[in-house]
Write a protein that holds these residues in place. Structure first.
Motif, short mmCIF file in Angstrom:
data_model
loop_
_atom_site.label_atom_id
_atom_site.label_comp_id
_atom_site.label_asym_id
_atom_site.label_seq_id
_atom_site.Cartn_x
_atom_site.Cartn_y
_atom_site.Cartn_z
N GLY A 1 0.91 -1.07 -0.54
CA GLY A 1 -0.04 0.01 -0.26
C GLY A 1 1.36 1.77 0.28
N LEU A 2 1.87 1.31 -1.00
CA LEU A 2 2.13 2.59 -0.79
C LEU A 2 1.48 3.66 -1.83
CD1 LEU A 2 5.48 3.28 0.28
CD2 LEU A 2 6.29 2.69 -2.28
N SER A 3 2.03 3.76 -2.82
CA SER A 3 1.29 4.83 -3.52
C SER A 3 0.58 4.21 -4.85
CB SER A 3 2.41 5.21 -4.84
OG SER A 3 3.34 4.19 -5.10
N ALA A 4 -0.62 5.00 -5.07
CA ALA A 4 -1.43 4.89 -6.43
C ALA A 4 -2.04 5.89 -6.90
CB ALA A 4 -2.75 4.21 -5.34
N GLY A 5 -1.94 5.71 -8.54
CA GLY A 5 -2.18 7.25 -9.21
C GLY A 5 -4.02 6.81 -9.85
N VAL A 6 -4.39 7.40 -9.96
CA VAL A 6 -5.73 7.63 -11.18
C VAL A 6 -5.95 8.86 -11.87
CG1 VAL A 6 -7.12 9.67 -9.53
CG2 VAL A 6 -8.32 7.28 -11.18
N TRP A 7 -5.99 8.78 -13.29
CA TRP A 7 -6.10 9.21 -14.70
C TRP A 7 -7.49 9.34 -15.29
CZ3 TRP A 7 -1.63 11.67 -16.20
CH2 TRP A 7 -1.01 11.94 -15.80
N SER A 8 -7.93 10.61 -14.90
CA SER A 8 -9.87 11.21 -15.35
C SER A 8 -9.94 12.88 -15.40
CB SER A 8 -11.00 10.14 -14.66
OG SER A 8 -11.36 10.69 -14.75
N GLU A 9 -10.32 13.02 -16.44
CA GLU A 9 -10.41 14.06 -16.75
C GLU A 9 -11.68 14.58 -15.08
OE1 GLU A 9 -9.25 17.28 -18.54
OE2 GLU A 9 -7.52 15.06 -18.06
N ASN A 10 -12.25 13.92 -14.40
CA ASN A 10 -13.25 14.17 -14.01
C ASN A 10 -13.23 13.47 -12.58
OD1 ASN A 10 -15.80 13.25 -12.09
ND2 ASN A 10 -16.79 12.42 -13.72
N VAL A 11 -13.12 15.32 -11.53
CA VAL A 11 -12.78 15.45 -10.34
C VAL A 11 -12.93 14.70 -9.09
CG1 VAL A 11 -13.95 17.34 -10.08
CG2 VAL A 11 -11.52 17.57 -8.60
N HIS A 12 -14.34 14.38 -9.86
CA HIS A 12 -15.28 14.07 -8.90
C HIS A 12 -15.12 12.74 -8.85
CE1 HIS A 12 -18.02 16.58 -7.90
NE2 HIS A 12 -18.47 16.92 -9.69
#
Ligand code: NDP
Length: 506
Positions: free
Chosen positions: A428-439
């Protein structure tokens, strides 16, 4: 393999004489008590670049004794925050002055690209400056509402003697994420760099002496985990261990430290996911995925080695990732244009390859790479940029830290499914998300089990922001004000200031 961007031998020369590295104990440079030494061979060029003293129990014992004495005599812990900050700022300036030399040795020993090494040394001096600023902010609490007769104080004090054990992937940066914070707090230290990368920690020792650090405040012992690291964790004169490295060794350290119940701070591995939604800026996402997996040849706790792509875009996204991967300059780390250098040891190269071959045997597909990379003119070991698809989340390649330039691809259809895949991990070190939707980004940030979440970016770090993991990625935090807190204890002082107390015995 001609379709890859391979950078072959540069003009830069390997030094004729290896760097000679010795222990720093009580302000003096010393060989080992038994005069033993070991060699480090450059993973990219195959020649011996360092000859280091090989520490034994006697050397570890002398270093711990020096750190203990320096602490107990108050040579550092009783100085003012202002004086400590002044020394740390000097160290930062000296790191800047020696940047080229430090980066060169870092590249020779680790195989990382010289341009990257220079950037890391620049980042390290920034961290020393930031830690210097914190040295003047240490304060506790006062409690003036305990009733008329009492005043309560909470004092912040340095933990004491700290053992700092560091790995080979970011030798100078990682010691700089620990040591200046320990020093800002007023602790003394014994430092052991990985036996694969001792030189730049020794150069740091030179700079600390030049900056005026008192004898015994920082001691450096070179050598192997056993016996040096083990002595540094079990010895009762040590109050705290801070370690970065493998989860296996992290667990061994917790167990060794339990004999004296010392404090342990751990920054361990990761199998870090990046989730890509169809509405993402896909140009940026592809570039960040390629950066995230190949940076430092994937020998990186923060490697973005596990992407989770929405099914609607998965095929195209993988094709674009493979195409961009071919353009990444792999090869001679001394060439300024190289972005990915050598693998740390032949054994580690085999470990990486075994993961890939076993995944293939279990039905995974490898649309790119999957073997050693030949770099003309160089004797070291290099691994091809590798993409592995048709992977299930149960496969070792999707769950374990490969620590190489190897990307695994999983797919999802809903946010819930993506989160389930993200959190289905021991790490559980790091994670990322790619989306133009802030929600979407916010919901992801709240639900991902990780010490760091990146939205629409990957691996950006700042001295001000804490870094560390949950689950088997570790405990405790580095950097930021949390990084300083790790090295501080709270002492409660309860003061009776009135004389209205009823006697206990009438
Ligand atoms: P280790 O965890 O073995 O080494 C890290 C440091 O710990 C080194 O200085 C090492 O000494 C020391 N050490 C080893 N054993 C002990 C012990 N029993 N007590 C105290 N200190 C000890 O990492 P490796 O170099 O062996 O790499 C193995 C794997 O670890 C990699 O493949 C990768 O998956 C992971 N790793 C993760 C890192 C991260 O940043 N999270 C960094 C490096 C590795 P020495 O090696 O000199 O003997």
């Amino acid at each position: 393999m001609s379709e890859l961007n391979v950078v072959s031998i540069s003009e830069a020369k390997i030094p004729a004489e290896p760097f000679v590295a010795r222990h720093l104990i009580d302000g003096e440079w010393r060989g080992s008590a038994d005069a033993a030494t070991f060699e480090r061979t450059s993973p990219s060029h195959g020649s011996v670049v360092t000859i280091a003293s090989k520490g034994g129990e006697a050397d570890a014992d002398a270093a711990i004794a020096a750190a203990r004495l320096a602490f107990d005599k108050g040579r550092w812990s009783r100085t003012s925050g202002k004086d400590r900050a002044t020394v740390l700022l000097k160290v930062a300036d000296l790191i800047d002055r020696e940047r080229e030399r430090i980066a060169f040795m870092e590249t020779l020993e680790s195989g990382k690209p010289i341009s990257q090494a220079k950037a890391e040394i620049e980042g390290a001096s920034d961290i020393w400056r930031y830690a210097a600023s914190l040295a003047r902010t240490i304060h506790g609490e006062s409690h003036n509402s305990l009733g008329q007769d009492f005043l309560g104080l909470v004092l912040k004090e340095p933990v004491g003697v700290v053992s700092i054990i560091t790995p080979w992937n970011f030798p100078f940066l990682i010691v700089s994420q620990k040591l200046p914070f320990a020093l800002a707090a007023g602790c003394t230290a014994v430092v052991k760099p990985s036996e694969m990368t001792p030189a730049t920690t020794v150069i740091l020792g030179e700079l600390l002496l030049e900056a005026g650090i008192p004898a015994g405040v920082v001691n450096i012992v070179l050598g192997f985990g056993d016996p040096v690291g083990t002595a540094m964790t079990a010895d009762k004169r040590v109050d705290m261990v801070t370690f970065t490295g493998s989860t296996g060794v992290g667990k061994a350290i917790v167990s060794a430290a339990s004999g004296t119940l010392k404090k342990v701070s751990l920054e361990l591995g990761g199998k870090n996911p990046q989730v890509i939604f169809p509405d993402a800026d896909l140009d940026s996402a592809v570039d960040a995925v390629v950066f995230g997996v190949y940076f430092n040849a994937g020998e990186c706790c923060n490697s973005g080695s596990r992407i989770i792509v929405h099914e609607d875009i998965a095929e195209k996204f993988v094709a674009r990732t493979v195409k961009l991967s071919r353009r990444v300059p792999f090869g001679d780390p001394l060439d300024p244009s190289t972005k990915v250098g050598a693998i740390i040891t032949p054994e580690h190269q085999n470990k990486i390859d075994t993961y890939v071959q076993e995944a293939k045997a279990s039905g995974a597909e490898v649309p790119l790479g999957g073997g050693a990379l030949q770099v003309p003119g160089l004797n070291g070991q290099f691994y091809q940029p590798t993409v592995v698809t048709n992977v299930s989340s149960a496969m070792p390649i999707a769950r374990e830290e490969v620590f190489g330039p190897v990307l695994t691809v999983l797919t999802f259809t809903t946010l819930d499914e993506a989160i389930e895949l993200v959190n289905d991990a021991d790490y559980g070190l790091s994670a990322g998300v790619w989306s133009e939707n802030v929600h979407t980004c916010l919901e992801f940030a709240r639900r991902a089990n990780a010490g760091t979440v990146w939205t629409n970016t990957w691996m950006d770090g700042f001295a001000e922001l804490p870094f560390g993991g949950i689950k088997e990625s570790g405990q405790g935090r580095e950097l930021g004000k949390y990084g300083l807190e790790e090295f501080l204890e709270a002492k409660t002082v309860t003061m009776r200031i009135g004389r209205s107390r009823e006697p206990w015995v009438a």
